[in-house]
Every structure is written in structure tokens, then in C-alpha cells.
Write a protein that holds these residues in place. Structure first.
Motif, PDB file in Angstrom:
ATOM      1  N   PRO A 113      56.526 -44.062  58.577  1.00  0.00           N
ATOM      2  CA  PRO A 113      57.610 -44.319  57.535  1.00  0.00           C
ATOM      3  C   PRO A 113      58.641 -43.233  56.991  1.00  0.00           C
ATOM      4  N   PHE A 114      59.825 -43.757  57.288  1.00  0.00           N
ATOM      5  CA  PHE A 114      60.874 -42.992  57.580  1.00  0.00           C
ATOM      6  C   PHE A 114      61.361 -41.916  58.247  1.00  0.00           C
ATOM      7  N   VAL A 115      60.715 -42.437  59.131  1.00  0.00           N
ATOM      8  CA  VAL A 115      60.901 -41.295  60.594  1.00  0.00           C
ATOM      9  C   VAL A 115      60.825 -42.319  61.505  1.00  0.00           C
ATOM     10  N   ASP A 116      61.676 -42.767  62.558  1.00  0.00           N
ATOM     11  CA  ASP A 116      62.062 -43.045  63.652  1.00  0.00           C
ATOM     12  C   ASP A 116      61.831 -42.769  65.179  1.00  0.00           C
ATOM     13  N   GLU A 117      61.398 -43.309  65.902  1.00  0.00           N
ATOM     14  CA  GLU A 117      61.936 -43.066  67.695  1.00  0.00           C
ATOM     15  C   GLU A 117      62.781 -42.880  68.029  1.00  0.00           C
ATOM     16  N   LEU A 118      63.567 -42.063  68.330  1.00  0.00           N
ATOM     17  CA  LEU A 118      64.937 -42.181  69.283  1.00  0.00           C
ATOM     18  C   LEU A 118      64.706 -42.149  70.436  1.00  0.00           C
ATOM     19  N   PRO A 152      51.096 -41.025  58.275  1.00  0.00           N
ATOM     20  CA  PRO A 152      50.967 -40.130  57.534  1.00  0.00           C
ATOM     21  C   PRO A 152      49.796 -39.493  56.076  1.00  0.00           C
ATOM     22  N   PHE A 153      49.433 -38.464  55.717  1.00  0.00           N
ATOM     23  CA  PHE A 153      48.171 -38.043  55.092  1.00  0.00           C
ATOM     24  C   PHE A 153      48.267 -38.687  54.110  1.00  0.00           C
ATOM     25  N   ASP A 154      49.126 -39.740  53.768  1.00  0.00           N
ATOM     26  CA  ASP A 154      49.005 -39.883  52.109  1.00  0.00           C
ATOM     27  C   ASP A 154      47.766 -41.519  52.800  1.00  0.00           C
ATOM     28  N   LEU A 155      47.798 -41.856  53.710  1.00  0.00           N
ATOM     29  CA  LEU A 155      47.065 -43.304  54.305  1.00  0.00           C
ATOM     30  C   LEU A 155      46.056 -42.936  54.718  1.00  0.00           C
ATOM     31  N   GLN A 202      51.331 -37.488  48.748  1.00  0.00           N
ATOM     32  CA  GLN A 202      52.029 -38.607  47.193  1.00  0.00           C
ATOM     33  C   GLN A 202      53.228 -37.731  46.985  1.00  0.00           C
ATOM     34  N   ARG A 203      52.983 -36.946  46.792  1.00  0.00           N
ATOM     35  CA  ARG A 203      54.588 -35.893  46.124  1.00  0.00           C
ATOM     36  C   ARG A 203      55.230 -35.887  47.808  1.00  0.00           C
ATOM     37  N   ALA A 204      54.762 -35.461  48.427  1.00  0.00           N
ATOM     38  CA  ALA A 204      55.497 -35.103  49.782  1.00  0.00           C
ATOM     39  C   ALA A 204      56.027 -36.921  50.350  1.00  0.00           C
ATOM     40  N   ARG A 205      55.631 -38.422  51.122  1.00  0.00           N
ATOM     41  CA  ARG A 205      55.705 -39.193  50.342  1.00  0.00           C
ATOM     42  C   ARG A 205      57.068 -39.652  50.297  1.00  0.00           C
ATOM     43  N   CYS A 206      56.821 -39.353  48.652  1.00  0.00           N
ATOM     44  CA  CYS A 206      57.430 -39.731  47.452  1.00  0.00           C
ATOM     45  C   CYS A 206      59.047 -39.029  47.346  1.00  0.00           C
ATOM     46  N   GLY A 264      49.356 -39.973  39.939  1.00  0.00           N
ATOM     47  CA  GLY A 264      50.320 -39.598  40.970  1.00  0.00           C
ATOM     48  C   GLY A 264      51.276 -39.882  40.678  1.00  0.00           C
ATOM     49  N   SER A 265      52.323 -39.242  42.129  1.00  0.00           N
ATOM     50  CA  SER A 265      53.743 -39.548  42.244  1.00  0.00           C
ATOM     51  C   SER A 265      54.123 -41.011  42.881  1.00  0.00           C
ATOM     52  N   TYR A 266      55.371 -41.650  42.499  1.00  0.00           N
ATOM     53  CA  TYR A 266      55.479 -42.738  43.216  1.00  0.00           C
ATOM     54  C   TYR A 266      56.913 -43.366  42.666  1.00  0.00           C
ATOM     55  N   THR A 267      57.386 -44.126  43.377  1.00  0.00           N
ATOM     56  CA  THR A 267      59.296 -43.873  43.253  1.00  0.00           C
ATOM     57  C   THR A 267      59.476 -45.403  42.350  1.00  0.00           C
ATOM     58  N   ILE A 268      60.342 -45.286  41.851  1.00  0.00           N
ATOM     59  CA  ILE A 268      60.977 -46.537  40.830  1.00  0.00           C
ATOM     60  C   ILE A 268      62.112 -46.819  41.453  1.00  0.00           C
ATOM     61  N   ALA A 269      62.941 -48.051  40.998  1.00  0.00           N
ATOM     62  CA  ALA A 269      64.323 -48.142  41.464  1.00  0.00           C
ATOM     63  C   ALA A 269      64.847 -48.790  40.013  1.00  0.00           C
ATOM     64  N   PRO A 270      65.539 -48.939  39.471  1.00  0.00           N
ATOM     65  CA  PRO A 270      66.657 -50.276  38.663  1.00  0.00           C
ATOM     66  C   PRO A 270      66.960 -51.768  38.857  1.00  0.00           C
ATOM     67  N   TRP A 271      67.006 -52.263  38.593  1.00  0.00           N
ATOM     68  CA  TRP A 271      67.321 -54.132  38.838  1.00  0.00           C
ATOM     69  C   TRP A 271      68.111 -54.020  37.394  1.00  0.00           C
ATOM     70  N   ALA A 272      69.500 -53.712  37.271  1.00  0.00           N
ATOM     71  CA  ALA A 272      70.198 -54.483  36.344  1.00  0.00           C
ATOM     72  C   ALA A 272      70.555 -56.089  36.430  1.00  0.00           C
ATOM     73  N   ALA A 273      70.309 -56.232  34.653  1.00  0.00           N
ATOM     74  CA  ALA A 273      70.688 -57.461  34.707  1.00  0.00           C
ATOM     75  C   ALA A 273      71.552 -58.583  35.511  1.00  0.00           C
ATOM     76  N   GLU A 274      71.822 -59.546  35.625  1.00  0.00           N
ATOM     77  CA  GLU A 274      73.108 -60.486  36.287  1.00  0.00           C
ATOM     78  C   GLU A 274      73.482 -59.581  37.003  1.00  0.00           C
ATOM     79  N   VAL A 275      73.437 -58.289  37.678  1.00  0.00           N
ATOM     80  CA  VAL A 275      73.575 -58.118  38.596  1.00  0.00           C
ATOM     81  C   VAL A 275      73.070 -58.091  39.978  1.00  0.00           C
TER      82      VAL A 275
END
Length: 395
Positions: A113-118, A251-254, A265-269, A314-325
């Protein structure tokens, strides 16, 4: 008399740009977020190390050092045009998902997660990231490139023995590809001992930290890895990685219950927040341009930010969704629906697990964005909103 002074990053980039022009190197695109120049042939010129090395020098010394640096990069070591000549030069390299930004798209696939192989072409004086143009010229598939690169890497991964109560820190001198050793099937699992699985940290792309799974030690390493990740100029991940019963690296959290699961979980977030923030900044910058998102095949919408919080579970991520946007929503743990009144004041928020929101509303994944975002064009109607209110969680 001391004539030394400190350039800003922008001033240093301008100095590099002048030397690129003097050398006739055309088409270089400056990426301020990554502090690098990207060339049309796929070469990425990272400025972090040379910028750090010039600290305290005089303007004449800056100019001479940059000239030597770019002359070496411009050495006559062309990428071989045929597959048989280039295949032994290929190696996998782990990079954050946002590496290269919107404009530079090297060949890549998800590693974690969030790390790619190039894939890089390891030339005598420089490295070049493989792109689709290279594949077309060689007449081979991406699968062949990834397979050959890992075969080449296997010859670099050593057999190590980890000791209880301590850890091994491997600083890459430039040719080890140490962080990529985690990609080799069975390698990390082979380091386990006396019933303790091996754990790896990759806080930056030149550093691999290995230890046996001892909870107190792992807790200290989580703290150290986070500090190194935050301070790194080429950060990679604050997360720990270990193996499951099949031998796969995760990842360790899995990897199941553990006393240091909150740290994982903190590291993941923290990793998710960092990568989404970098992506959001670039998307907002693109919105301000005349052609907007058109070059990237993305419908106009506002990219939501990601916040990192801690609750009872534990830790978590959250993102806003504004009305009508119309918004580009990240795949956060929760989406916070922000309901407003006639004055556009927020009167209520609903924290909805992302998977729940995706199953109830119309979200369209944008295929050109990594990490993933989803176009949320239509605000939920009244019946859907009532259903979501019933499914909201208290955080």
C-alpha cells in the motif's frame, strides 16, 4: 573572508536549470515537490544529495560542483536499444506511489500500500527508469521486464542471520537495491529464527532495517523509523513489513494481532496521509492551470484532503466530502459527509466507512491516479442520505 551562503531550494534548482541549458540538455521538467528534474528519456535528476553537499560552499564552488554532477549524468552511456543487451541492467526499485507526480509515468506496479515497484536501467554513470517507450523499443511485455529485474536482484540479496535483541541496518551505497530485497519470494521469511518472524523497515530508499519480531524492540524501531521517514529527503515508508504463514511479505498491520499493532496502524495512516497530501497538492496546482486536468484525462473536481486521527480503536484516516461539491475522494478509512445550511455553514457531519459509502453511492475510480481517488459527482439524494445517516459511525 567567508563567502559561503545558503541557497534556497528554488534558487538551487534555477542554478541547475542554467547548467542544463549550457550542456544542451533539453526538455527537463522541474518537480518542486520531489526536488528533482525529469528528462524526456525517463532520467530523474534528484537534487537532494548535491544540495545538501553544497551547504556552506561559495557560489563558485556551487557552480563547479553542479557542472561536474551534470556532466557525469550526461556521460555517453546510452540505454541499449535491444532487449538482450539491456536485460542484465534491469533492477526493481521501490518508490512511493506519488513518485514522479502526474507528468512522469514510469513503468510501475503496486508492491505494498502506497509503495510501488519501478524498474531501473543501471548504467555505468546513471540510472534510468523504464517507461512504456522503452518496452515498445525492446518489443517485450511489462511482465518480462519485472521478472528479469527480480532475477537480476536475486544475485544481490545476501543470506543474513539476525540476532535476538538487536537489529541490522543496511545503508545502500547505490548498487545494492537493498529495500527491493523484500520483493524476492521467500527472502524475508528465510531470516526468521527460533519461531520469531523477521521484520523489515524501509524509511527511505537507501536504508533497510531488519530485526526479529520482539515486541519491545519492534516498538522502538517503529519510533525510529517514523523519525527517519519524516526527516528523509527520499522518504519511502514508516511502516514495518513482515511475513505471514505463506511466506508473503505484508505490512505489519495486516499480519495479525500483535502488541505493536497500534504503532503499525499509526505508520499506515502516516504513510497514507503523506502520499495523499503530496497528490492533493499537485492536483490543486493542476487545477490552477489553464488546461486543468485535461492532460491527465480527469474530469474537473476538487481533490479532498486526508486527515490522520486516533480513536479508541486505534489510528484511522478520514477525508471530507462537502455538500453539493464534485470531489475526488481518496480511499480513506472514513469519508466525512459535511452537511450545510443555507449559509453554507456545516451543521452535521456523518463519518461513513469508505467501503460502505462506495456500496451505497455512485463513486467512479479515476484510473490515472495513484494512490486511488474516486470521482464523487452527485451528492446523495434524500433517501440515500437517510440510509447513510443510519450507517454512520461514532469516532
Amino acid at each position: 573572508m567567508d563567502n559561503s551562503q545558503q541557497l534556497t531550494r528554488g534558487e538551487f534548482a534555477a542554478l541547475v536549470r542554467r547548467h542544463l541549458d549550457d550542456l544542451g540538455i533539453e526538455g527537463a521538467k522541474y518537480q518542486p515537490g520531489e526536488f528533482c528534474f525529469e528528462l524526456p528519456d525517463g532520467l530523474v535528476i534528484n537534487l537532494h544529495n548535491i544540495f545538501r553537499d553544497t551547504a556552506g560552499e561559495t557560489p563558485e564552488e556551487w557552480s563547479e560542483r553542479v557542472r561536474r554532477f551534470l556532466t557525469a549524468l550526461n556521460a555517453d552511456d546510452e540505454v541499449p536499444a535491444d532487449w538482450e543487451s539491456v536485460r542484465s541492467m534491469l533492477f526493481p526499485a521501490l518508490r512511493p506511489s506519488t513518485y514522479g507526480g502526474l507528468d512522469f509515468r514510469p513503468l510501475s506496479r503496486p508492491a505494498f500500500p502506497f509503495v510501488d515497484e519501478l524498474i531501473v536501467i543501471d548504467l555505468p554513470e546513471r540510472r534510468v527508469f523504464v517507461t512504456d517507450d522503452h518496452l515498445a523499443g525492446w518489443g517485450i511485455t511489462p511482465y518480462e521486464v519485472f521478472d528479469v529485474a527480480r532475477e537480476n536482484l536475486a544475485g544481490k540479496a545476501p543470506a543474513l542471520e539476525l540476532e535476538e535483541g538487536g537489529y541490522s541496518r543496511i545503508v545502500d551505497t547505490g548498487d545494492l537495491y537493498a529495500t527491493s530485497w523484500l520483493l524476492l519470494p521467500g527472502w524475508l521469511a528465510s531470516l526468521s529464527a527460533e519461531g520469531r518472524r523477521a521484520v523489515a523497515f524501509i524509511p527511505e530508499d537507501e536504508c533497510l532495517i531488519l530485526a526479529l519480531d520482539e515486541p519491545e524492540l519492534i516498538g522502538h524501531l517503529f519510533e525510529a523509523a517514523e523519525e527517519q521517514y519524516v526527516d528523509a529527503v527520499r522518504r519511502l515508508s514508516p511502516q514495518a513489513y513482515t511475513t505471514v504463514e505463506s511466506g508473503a511479505v505484508v505490512p505489519f498491520d495486516l499480519a495479525g494481532p500483535h502488541p505493536q499493532l497500534p504503532a503499525a496502524q499509526r505508520a499506515r495512516c502516516g504513510l497514507a496521509g503523506t502520499e495523499y497530501h503530496a497528490q492533493q497538492e499537485e492536483l490543486i496546482e493542476a487545477l490552477d492551470k489553464e488546461d486543468g486536468f485535461a492532460p491527465y484525462g480527469i474530469d474537473p473536481a476538487y481533490p479532498s484532503g486526508v486527515n490522520f486521527s486516533a480513536g479508541d480503536d486505534g489510528s484511522y484516516t478520514i477525508a471530507p466530502w462537502a455538500a453539493e461539491v464534485e470531489m475526488l475522494l481518496p480511499e480513506a478509512d472514513y469519508i466525512d459527509l459535511c452537511l450545510t445550511d443555507e449559509n453554507d455553514e456545516i451543521v452535521e457531519t456523518l463519518a461513513i466507512p469508505f467501503a460502505t459509502l462506495a456500496s451505497v453511492t455512485e463513486l467512479t475510480r479515476v484510473p490515472t491516479l495513484n494512490p486511488p481517488r474516486y470521482l464523487a459527482r452527485n451528492w446523495p439524494d434524500a433517501p440515500t442520505l437517510a440510509r447513510l445517516r443510519a450507517l454512520a459511525v461514532d469516532l
